[in-house]
Scaffold this motif. Structure first.
Motif, PDB file in Angstrom:
ATOM      1  N   LEU A 185      63.116  28.790 -11.064  1.00 57.77           N
ATOM      2  CA  LEU A 185      62.125  29.837 -10.861  1.00 57.77           C
ATOM      3  C   LEU A 185      60.969  29.715 -11.848  1.00 57.77           C
ATOM      4  N   GLU A 186      61.237  29.194 -13.023  1.00 54.77           N
ATOM      5  CA  GLU A 186      60.196  29.040 -14.037  1.00 54.77           C
ATOM      6  C   GLU A 186      59.494  27.685 -13.965  1.00 54.77           C
ATOM      7  N   SER A 187      59.939  26.816 -13.061  1.00 53.09           N
ATOM      8  CA  SER A 187      59.387  25.466 -13.007  1.00 53.09           C
ATOM      9  C   SER A 187      57.967  25.453 -12.466  1.00 53.09           C
ATOM     10  N   THR A 188      57.251  24.415 -12.833  1.00 58.02           N
ATOM     11  CA  THR A 188      55.859  24.273 -12.397  1.00 58.02           C
ATOM     12  C   THR A 188      55.758  24.095 -10.892  1.00 58.02           C
ATOM     13  N   TRP A 189      56.677  23.313 -10.327  1.00 61.01           N
ATOM     14  CA  TRP A 189      56.567  23.029  -8.896  1.00 61.01           C
ATOM     15  C   TRP A 189      56.744  24.289  -8.054  1.00 61.01           C
ATOM     16  N   LEU A 190      57.691  25.183  -8.440  1.00 65.30           N
ATOM     17  CA  LEU A 190      57.882  26.402  -7.665  1.00 65.30           C
ATOM     18  C   LEU A 190      56.702  27.361  -7.872  1.00 65.30           C
ATOM     19  N   THR A 191      56.239  27.460  -9.104  1.00 69.57           N
ATOM     20  CA  THR A 191      55.070  28.308  -9.378  1.00 69.57           C
ATOM     21  C   THR A 191      53.875  27.865  -8.545  1.00 69.57           C
ATOM     22  N   THR A 192      53.679  26.562  -8.466  1.00 67.44           N
ATOM     23  CA  THR A 192      52.555  26.034  -7.685  1.00 67.44           C
ATOM     24  C   THR A 192      52.702  26.352  -6.206  1.00 67.44           C
ATOM     25  N   HIS A 193      53.931  26.215  -5.686  1.00 69.39           N
ATOM     26  CA  HIS A 193      54.163  26.495  -4.272  1.00 69.39           C
ATOM     27  C   HIS A 193      53.936  27.981  -3.956  1.00 69.39           C
ATOM     28  N   ILE A 194      54.412  28.863  -4.824  1.00 73.29           N
ATOM     29  CA  ILE A 194      54.193  30.300  -4.601  1.00 73.29           C
ATOM     30  C   ILE A 194      52.697  30.614  -4.642  1.00 73.29           C
ATOM     31  N   TYR A 195      52.006  30.026  -5.612  1.00 75.80           N
ATOM     32  CA  TYR A 195      50.560  30.261  -5.742  1.00 75.80           C
ATOM     33  C   TYR A 195      49.823  29.790  -4.487  1.00 75.80           C
ATOM     34  N   ASN A 196      50.159  28.579  -4.013  1.00 77.67           N
ATOM     35  CA  ASN A 196      49.503  28.043  -2.829  1.00 77.67           C
ATOM     36  C   ASN A 196      49.802  28.882  -1.592  1.00 77.67           C
ATOM     37  N   MET A 197      51.034  29.392  -1.496  1.00 77.39           N
ATOM     38  CA  MET A 197      51.408  30.225  -0.358  1.00 77.39           C
ATOM     39  C   MET A 197      50.595  31.517  -0.346  1.00 77.39           C
ATOM     40  N   LEU A 198      50.497  32.181  -1.504  1.00 72.40           N
ATOM     41  CA  LEU A 198      49.721  33.421  -1.579  1.00 72.40           C
ATOM     42  C   LEU A 198      48.235  33.156  -1.359  1.00 72.40           C
ATOM     43  N   GLN A 199      47.765  32.040  -1.868  1.00 67.66           N
ATOM     44  CA  GLN A 199      46.358  31.693  -1.690  1.00 67.66           C
ATOM     45  C   GLN A 199      46.047  31.493  -0.206  1.00 67.66           C
ATOM     46  N   ALA A 200      46.962  30.832   0.510  1.00 67.95           N
ATOM     47  CA  ALA A 200      46.773  30.629   1.943  1.00 67.95           C
ATOM     48  C   ALA A 200      46.838  31.957   2.695  1.00 67.95           C
ATOM     49  N   PHE A 201      47.702  32.863   2.210  1.00 72.12           N
ATOM     50  CA  PHE A 201      47.822  34.175   2.851  1.00 72.12           C
ATOM     51  C   PHE A 201      46.510  34.957   2.747  1.00 72.12           C
ATOM     52  N   TYR A 202      45.947  35.021   1.535  1.00 77.51           N
ATOM     53  CA  TYR A 202      44.724  35.797   1.344  1.00 77.51           C
ATOM     54  C   TYR A 202      43.496  35.105   1.927  1.00 77.51           C
ATOM     55  N   ALA A 203      43.619  33.809   2.212  1.00 78.16           N
ATOM     56  CA  ALA A 203      42.488  33.084   2.792  1.00 78.16           C
ATOM     57  C   ALA A 203      42.342  33.342   4.288  1.00 78.16           C
TER      58      ALA A 203
END
Length: 375
Positions: A344-362
């Motif tokens: 949960l604290e890893s960079t890869w999961l953080t990046t995936h969550i960020y990209n998912m939310l970014q795509a949602f708000y886009a």
């Protein structure tokens, strides 16, 4: 699917207030979390700061809920019927196209040999008797089974009494004993001994045959005949109970020997290791069988039988047959929690969550409903 109504400016103000209220000090560090705290400390809210805040919140929330979610996930999965997710064909493909199609790797074979060597030559074997491996009742059951079946009983008697190898060994033993006796006697008999040696030489010249060879032939012919008679007598007169008693008596003689006694039948030289030969032989048989139509037919029939018996069972019922229950899953979940937390604290999961939310708000219908200040 019906879209939600577009948010008004009043809704935007409410969202700004909620996001600001949820910003409490996070227990985790990282570039994204630091960015989130810095962005939301300002009066205005940007798209990036909102996404960063949500990423941090989701990570924190999942960290706190990981254990109960794992239990709930198992409860849900366990209640599902097996046939909903697994078919007999799935199992057939798993076994035939993956397990049996792949030869055992060299690394695994090396591990098997090393583990066998460790087990067989472990010092504890010096202090543990053979009876620790096989219970007396097991030997008694096997002995009674062999004794009560004529074919198995006669095979055992033949192995013990009528075996040609045993007859040959007995012939050689008697020959060497007689020859040693004669040689010793003739050397000590003085003139008589010389006379007997002369007679022996005369016999060999007259018959054109070596006396040793004649003696071996005589012993071999007669001992084989004797062993055949002894085997026939044993098969005719030994009762089931007597055969069973012979086996049990033999076990009684060896059961208190240490397990390490088995090492005397093995070779542990580096270039001639018995364990290497055993493992190689098993591997050769496995490689020959794993792709054979014979084994594939047995696997197919076995899988179909098992699936017919359990296809209507829940996954929890199937797992319970392997002693995997809710308590076991809870223990497994606890053991895996450090892995979950690190993931949960890893960079890869953080990046995936960020990209998912970014795509949602886009998405146009979402993006147009919010009013954000520019970065």
């Amino acid at each position: 699917m019906t879209s939600k109504p577009m948010q008004t400016s009043k809704d935007n103000q409410t969202l700004n207030t909620q996001v600001s209220d949820m910003q409490t000090p996070m227990p985790h560090t990282g570039a994204v979390t630091a960015h989130s705290s810095a962005s939301l400390s300002a009066t205005s809210l940007t798209m990036d700061s909102l996404i960063n805040a949500q990423v941090a919140f989701m990570q924190q929330w999942l960290q706190q809920q990981a254990e109960p979610m794992a239990v709930e996930a198992w409860q849900w999965l366990g209640a599902q019927p097996l046939h909903r997710y697994v078919s007999a064909d799935d199992l057939q493909h798993l076994i035939n196209d993956w397990l049996l199609s792949q030869p055992m790797s060299d690394v695994m074979r090396t591990d098997i040999r090393d583990i066998l060597h460790t087990i067989i030559y472990h010092p504890v074997n010096d202090n543990v008797p053979l009876s620790e491996l096989v219970d007396d009742t097991q030997v008694e059951t096997l002995a009674n089974y062999i004794g009560s079946h004529d074919e198995q009983r006669n095979a055992l008697i033949h192995t013990l009494v009528g075996n040609e190898t045993f007859a040959d060994l007995l012939t050689q033993t008697l020959y060497h004993a007689i020859n040693d006796f004669m040689e010793t006697t003739l050397d000590k008999a003085g003139g008589v001994g010389k006379l007997m040696k002369l007679g022996r030489n005369s016999f060999e010249k007259a018959t054109n045959r070596n006396l040793d060879e004649k003696l071996q032939t005589y012993l071999h012919r007669n001992i084989k005949d004797l062993t055949r008679r002894a085997e026939a007598n044993a098969q005719a007169h030994l009762s089931n109970e007597e055969v069973a008693r012979l086996l049990i008596t033999g076990w009684e003689r060896i059961k208190d020997q240490p397990i390490s006694q088995l090492q005397t039948y093995l070779n542990d030289e580096p270039d001639h290791s018995s364990i290497d030969h055993i493992e190689a032989s098993i591997q050769q048989s496995y490689n020959r069988l794993r792709l054979s139509p014979y084994l594939r037919s047995l696997v197919s029939a076995s899988v179909d039988t098992w699936y017919d018996n359990h296809q209507s069972d829940t996954i929890a019922s199937v797992a319970a047959s392997l002693y995997i229950d809710e308590e076991a899953m809870a223990q497994l979940s606890s053991a895996l929690l450090p892995v979950v937390h690190d993931a949960l604290e890893s960079t890869w999961l953080t990046t995936h969550i960020y990209n998912m939310l970014q795509a949602f708000y886009a998405q146009p219908n979402i993006k147009d409903g919010f009013v954000f200040s520019k970065d």
